[in-house]
Write a protein that holds these residues in place. Structure first.
Motif, PDB file in Angstrom:
ATOM      1  N   UNK A 234     -74.024 -77.842 100.142  1.00 10.83           N
ATOM      2  CA  UNK A 234     -74.417 -77.200 101.401  1.00 10.83           C
ATOM      3  C   UNK A 234     -73.962 -75.740 101.413  1.00 10.83           C
ATOM      4  N   UNK A 235     -72.737 -75.503 100.920  1.00 12.14           N
ATOM      5  CA  UNK A 235     -72.229 -74.113 100.831  1.00 12.14           C
ATOM      6  C   UNK A 235     -73.172 -73.249  99.991  1.00 12.14           C
ATOM      7  N   UNK A 236     -73.629 -73.817  98.873  1.00  6.35           N
ATOM      8  CA  UNK A 236     -74.518 -73.063  97.979  1.00  6.35           C
ATOM      9  C   UNK A 236     -75.825 -72.708  98.698  1.00  6.35           C
ATOM     10  N   UNK A 237     -76.385 -73.690  99.412  1.00  7.01           N
ATOM     11  CA  UNK A 237     -77.646 -73.422 100.113  1.00  7.01           C
ATOM     12  C   UNK A 237     -77.442 -72.397 101.232  1.00  7.01           C
ATOM     13  N   UNK A 238     -76.254 -72.437 101.840  1.00  5.75           N
ATOM     14  CA  UNK A 238     -75.974 -71.439 102.885  1.00  5.75           C
ATOM     15  C   UNK A 238     -75.913 -70.044 102.265  1.00  5.75           C
ATOM     16  N   UNK A 239     -75.260 -69.928 101.110  1.00  4.41           N
ATOM     17  CA  UNK A 239     -75.170 -68.630 100.421  1.00  4.41           C
ATOM     18  C   UNK A 239     -76.554 -68.096 100.065  1.00  4.41           C
ATOM     19  N   UNK A 240     -77.451 -69.017  99.754  1.00  2.12           N
ATOM     20  CA  UNK A 240     -78.823 -68.639  99.392  1.00  2.12           C
ATOM     21  C   UNK A 240     -79.730 -68.554 100.622  1.00  2.12           C
ATOM     22  N   UNK A 241     -79.157 -68.736 101.788  1.00  4.30           N
ATOM     23  CA  UNK A 241     -79.901 -68.737 103.063  1.00  4.30           C
ATOM     24  C   UNK A 241     -81.053 -69.747 103.037  1.00  4.30           C
ATOM     25  N   UNK A 242     -80.742 -70.922 102.507  1.00  7.57           N
ATOM     26  CA  UNK A 242     -81.754 -71.986 102.438  1.00  7.57           C
ATOM     27  C   UNK A 242     -81.179 -73.287 102.991  1.00  7.57           C
ATOM     28  N   UNK A 243     -80.412 -73.208 104.080  1.00  5.30           N
ATOM     29  CA  UNK A 243     -79.769 -74.411 104.620  1.00  5.30           C
ATOM     30  C   UNK A 243     -80.785 -75.529 104.853  1.00  5.30           C
ATOM     31  N   UNK A 244     -82.003 -75.123 105.182  1.00  3.97           N
ATOM     32  CA  UNK A 244     -83.046 -76.111 105.500  1.00  3.97           C
ATOM     33  C   UNK A 244     -83.390 -77.011 104.322  1.00  3.97           C
ATOM     34  N   UNK A 245     -83.125 -76.553 103.105  1.00  3.69           N
ATOM     35  CA  UNK A 245     -83.462 -77.363 101.921  1.00  3.69           C
ATOM     36  C   UNK A 245     -82.348 -78.339 101.544  1.00  3.69           C
ATOM     37  N   UNK A 246     -81.191 -78.183 102.220  1.00  7.52           N
ATOM     38  CA  UNK A 246     -80.053 -79.040 101.850  1.00  7.52           C
ATOM     39  C   UNK A 246     -80.204 -80.428 102.453  1.00  7.52           C
ATOM     40  N   UNK A 247     -79.866 -81.436 101.676  1.00 12.03           N
ATOM     41  CA  UNK A 247     -79.609 -82.759 102.262  1.00 12.03           C
ATOM     42  C   UNK A 247     -78.577 -83.471 101.404  1.00 12.03           C
ATOM     43  N   UNK A 248     -77.656 -84.204 102.076  1.00 11.34           N
ATOM     44  CA  UNK A 248     -76.625 -84.882 101.286  1.00 11.34           C
ATOM     45  C   UNK A 248     -77.215 -86.067 100.525  1.00 11.34           C
ATOM     46  N   UNK A 249     -76.739 -86.287  99.327  1.00 16.23           N
ATOM     47  CA  UNK A 249     -77.236 -87.388  98.501  1.00 16.23           C
ATOM     48  C   UNK A 249     -76.112 -87.875  97.597  1.00 16.23           C
ATOM     49  N   UNK A 250     -76.009 -89.190  97.481  1.00 17.09           N
ATOM     50  CA  UNK A 250     -75.024 -89.712  96.517  1.00 17.09           C
ATOM     51  C   UNK A 250     -75.421 -91.122  96.125  1.00 17.09           C
ATOM     52  N   UNK A 251     -74.736 -91.630  95.121  1.00 19.12           N
ATOM     53  CA  UNK A 251     -74.975 -93.006  94.691  1.00 19.12           C
ATOM     54  C   UNK A 251     -74.411 -93.964  95.733  1.00 19.12           C
ATOM     55  N   UNK A 252     -74.917 -95.202  95.768  1.00 18.02           N
ATOM     56  CA  UNK A 252     -74.276 -96.217  96.600  1.00 18.02           C
ATOM     57  C   UNK A 252     -72.869 -96.471  96.047  1.00 18.02           C
ATOM     58  N   UNK A 253     -71.910 -96.794  96.947  1.00 20.12           N
ATOM     59  CA  UNK A 253     -70.514 -96.901  96.489  1.00 20.12           C
ATOM     60  C   UNK A 253     -70.320 -97.895  95.344  1.00 20.12           C
ATOM     61  N   UNK A 254     -71.039 -99.016  95.379  1.00 18.50           N
ATOM     62  CA  UNK A 254     -70.810 -99.996  94.307  1.00 18.50           C
ATOM     63  C   UNK A 254     -71.943-100.005  93.279  1.00 18.50           C
ATOM     64  N   UNK A 255     -72.596 -98.863  93.113  1.00 22.79           N
ATOM     65  CA  UNK A 255     -73.664 -98.763  92.110  1.00 22.79           C
ATOM     66  C   UNK A 255     -73.109 -99.078  90.726  1.00 22.79           C
ATOM     67  N   UNK A 256     -73.993 -99.672  89.877  1.00 22.83           N
ATOM     68  CA  UNK A 256     -73.505-100.057  88.552  1.00 22.83           C
ATOM     69  C   UNK A 256     -73.973 -99.074  87.483  1.00 22.83           C
ATOM     70  N   UNK A 257     -73.064 -98.749  86.593  1.00 24.41           N
ATOM     71  CA  UNK A 257     -73.357 -97.824  85.498  1.00 24.41           C
ATOM     72  C   UNK A 257     -73.246 -98.572  84.183  1.00 24.41           C
ATOM     73  N   UNK A 258     -74.029 -98.156  83.219  1.00 22.96           N
ATOM     74  CA  UNK A 258     -73.975 -98.825  81.915  1.00 22.96           C
ATOM     75  C   UNK A 258     -72.630 -98.587  81.252  1.00 22.96           C
TER      76      UNK A 258
END
Ligand code: MIC
Ligand code: SF4
Length: 646
Positions: A234-258
């Motif tokens: 979000x900080x990066x998008x604010x610096x680029x004056x593109x806050x509108x393009x930001x959205x938080x995203x992450x893996x589900x907490x118990x996602x499985x990895x190989x």
């Protein structure tokens, strides 16, 4: 799958899935939101898009960047740029003019969107993973097809978690983390994976630092890498004056990895990749003292505001010794303007730096080739032989901190020797001026494409024949790079729009007689070891050998992008079923196979008869059912035009 916890990669793939199932190893097709090509890959991609008969691109955004072919010592590059600019206007793409910056730096700054898919005709498209974008490199033809709205196909990857803990110690940079990952995974350890970053160490890294790491993830052979989109994003998008393009995203907490690779950032120290491979990485202190001729700071790996300001602060008030050629190439016009307005540019000039055009430049031998046998310290991502334009040069990859401190000393130096650490803070917001992005024409406007003499027609290829009997025209080892197949450097790069002309340089640094031998043979095979075709996305490394008459490559394994490029141009990617067979095959041996169309169509293993060795060489075709149809037709364009005619 719907109720299972998902990794971030799986979430984005699921949201874009157009074909297939998310089973690792199986081919899937995903919808592509954005594309990028540039002035080394875009000429072919644009001609191919035109040949597909589409009026305009159907993506959310497609961009052509002029950043690689920027020297104008003949009319070639200016001709290519006129072609790309006018074709972009006609076909609905943005065109980024020379002087705007390097595609990956610019795309990150201005167009990246968390959760989007980005397909780029450049291997370092992976940089977009820094903001949680699924950003993948591919050959130009695959990008042209995606520009037309069709899915992008690749094998569903395994997801490897890179668990980051701790925080980087003073003088240790994101580049050092990237080199440590390469030291641990090697240039082939990421094959078949997407690397997903997680853990408390992630929030210690700015988007700019994440971009250095995601940029170099391709060097492990991984499909791409991805960071979560979080507060730092979000900080990066604010610096680029593109806050509108930001959205938080992450893996589900118990996602499985190989699998998981843990990196404690606190335990890292300044690193260097010694010649001639980015995974030849070790602590700087282990190679301290190597005398240096050239220091080059820039490239899409390390040409951000933070990178160049750090270098400028180190150099401020000091001067590089007379034997050192110090080169600085900012990654974007925004970075360049910030350097200029803050006074850092003057500090660099006073220190003795040569300020280069805002472009790739030295990174792949477009200018600033070192002297013969010279040592060049670079903040770039690749140090393959010949990459600088000087085949005998030795390239060492380092962080901007190590580069700047070493430039002052004239030898490879651990930057911790310098003293108190330099801390660079970003300005409150970056200057935004998008005026060098030229917008596409409104739909319906007549636009004439300027086609200078540099633009040759696309070659057309015949379908796979019924039988093959062709000599082995070259035998090579492991980890053959696309720089080995088609070297970098200004004079070759200028021929990217002309396959007959560029084909004269195939394998020119490896075997200067190859081209004549291949042209004189009826067909031919290249035999190689593991990870054939690693490195760049340049489809010319498949297209031009096909033009010379090559029939296929037999190897122990292929790099992903190159395997796709081989199929796209009707070259058979064959894997040794028994790696010991590789040693049996000699250059010049004739390999033959009857009924090859039926064998390829069946997808089953078959054998090539080696007449000289009197042996049968068992092979497996490395192709999906979709790619088998492409191979039978003689390539993807041939398949598309036969579908149009039907
Ligand atoms: C590279 O870094 O090797 C390049 C030049 O950017 C290539 C693109 C090309 O050769 O056309 C890449 O990385 O794909
Ligand atoms: Fe340009 Fe070098 Fe980045 Fe390739 S790796 S896109 S040549 S700066």
């Amino acid at each position: 799958m719907r109720d299972m916890p998902l990794t971030l990669t799986e979430k984005i793939i699921q949201a874009h899935l157009a074909d297939g199932e998310m089973t690792p190893g199986q081919e899937i097709g995903i919808r592509v939101d954005q594309t990028l090509v540039h002035d080394a890959t875009g000429q072919m991609a644009t001609l191919q898009f035109e040949a597909l008969g589409k009026a305009r691109v159907s993506t959310k955004r497609s961009v052509i960047y002029a950043d690689h072919n920027i020297l104008q010592v003949t009319s070639h590059n200016a001709d290519d740029h006129a072609f790309l600019r006018t074709a972009a206007r006609k076909f609905g793409l943005y065109f980024s003019k020379v002087g705007n910056g390097i595609c990956h730096q610019l795309n990150l700054e201005r167009f990246s969107v968390p959760g989007d898919t980005l397909l780029g005709a450049d291997s370092h498209t992976t940089t977009g993973g820094a903001v949680g974008e699924l950003a993948i490199g591919a050959g130009g033809l695959d990008v042209a097809v995606a520009m037309g709205g069709a899915p992008f196909y690749f094998r569903m990857p395994q997801i490897k978690r890179i668990l980051l803990t701790g925080s980087l110690p003073p003088w240790t940079a994101a580049k050092d983390a990237a080199l440590e990952i390469l030291r641990r995974l090697s240039v082939s350890g990421g094959r078949g994976y997407i690397l997903e970053f997680q853990g408390p160490g992630v929030q210690e890294l700015s988007v700019t630092q994440r971009a250095t790491i995601s940029n170099m993830s391709i060097e492990t052979g991984a499909i791409t890498s991805i960071f979560p989109s979080d507060e730092r994003t979000r900080e990066f998008f604010a610096l680029q004056r593109r806050e509108g393009d930001y959205r938080p995203l992450s893996a589900d907490p118990d996602a499985r990895y190989e699998s998981t690779l843990e990196i404690d950032l606190s335990s890292l120290e300044p690193m260097v990749a010694l010649p001639h491979s980015p995974d030849n990485a070790r602590p700087v202190r282990a190679a301290q003292g190597v005398k240096v001729a050239q220091v080059a700071i820039g490239s899409c790996t390390n040409s951000s505001y933070q990178d160049l300001m750090t270098a400028a602060r180190i150099l401020k008030g000091r001067r590089v010794p007379p034997q050192i050629s110090l080169i600085v190439a900012p990654g974007s016009r925004q970075v360049f303007l910030e350097l200029a307005d803050s006074g850092a540019l003057a500090d660099l000039i006073r220190a003795g730096a040569r300020i280069m055009e805002v472009a790739c430049g030295f990174c792949n031998g477009v200018g600033q080739a070192p002297h013969s046998g010279g040592v060049s310290l670079r903040t770039a991502n690749r140090n393959f032989p010949g990459r600088s334009g000087t085949p005998s040069a030795a390239l060492y990859l380092v962080s901007p901190e190590t580069a700047a401190v070493s430039a002052l000393k004239g030898e490879l130096t651990d930057p911790r020797e310098f003293g108190a650490p330099i801390v660079v803070r970003a300005p409150a917001a970056f200057q935004v001026d998008d005026s060098l992005f030229l917008a596409p024409a409104p739909p319906g406007e007549e636009t004439e494409i300027i086609r200078g003499p540099s633009i040759a027609p696309l070659p057309r290829f015949a379908p796979l024949p019924e039988a093959l009997a062709a000599p082995v025209t070259l035998v090579l080892g492991d980890n053959v790079t696309t720089d080995d197949i088609l070297p970098a450097g200004a004079h070759i790069l200028a021929l990217r729009a002309n396959i007959p002309a560029i084909s004269r340089y195939i394998f020119s640094n490896v075997d200067p007689d190859y081209v004549e031998r291949q042209k004189a043979s009826a067909g031919g095979f290249v035999v190689a070891g593991a990870n054939y075709g690693q490195g760049s996305s340049r489809e010319h490394a498949a297209l031009a050998p096909r033009y010379l008459g090559l029939s296929g490559v037999i190897a122990e394994s292929f790099a992903r992008i190159h395997q796709a490029n081989l199929c796209n141009f009707g070259l058979l990617p064959l894997l040794f079923k028994n790696p010991a067979d590789r040693a049996k095959i000699r250059a010049g041996s004739v390999l033959s196979v009857d009924d090859i169309r039926a064998k390829v169509a069946s997808g089953k293993d078959f054998a090539l008869h080696d007449e000289s060795a009197g042996a049968e060489i068992a092979v497996r075709l490395d192709a999906s059912p979709r790619q088998i149809r492409v191979l039978l037709a003689g390539g993807l364009l041939a398949l598309a035009s036969s579908a149009k005619d039907a």
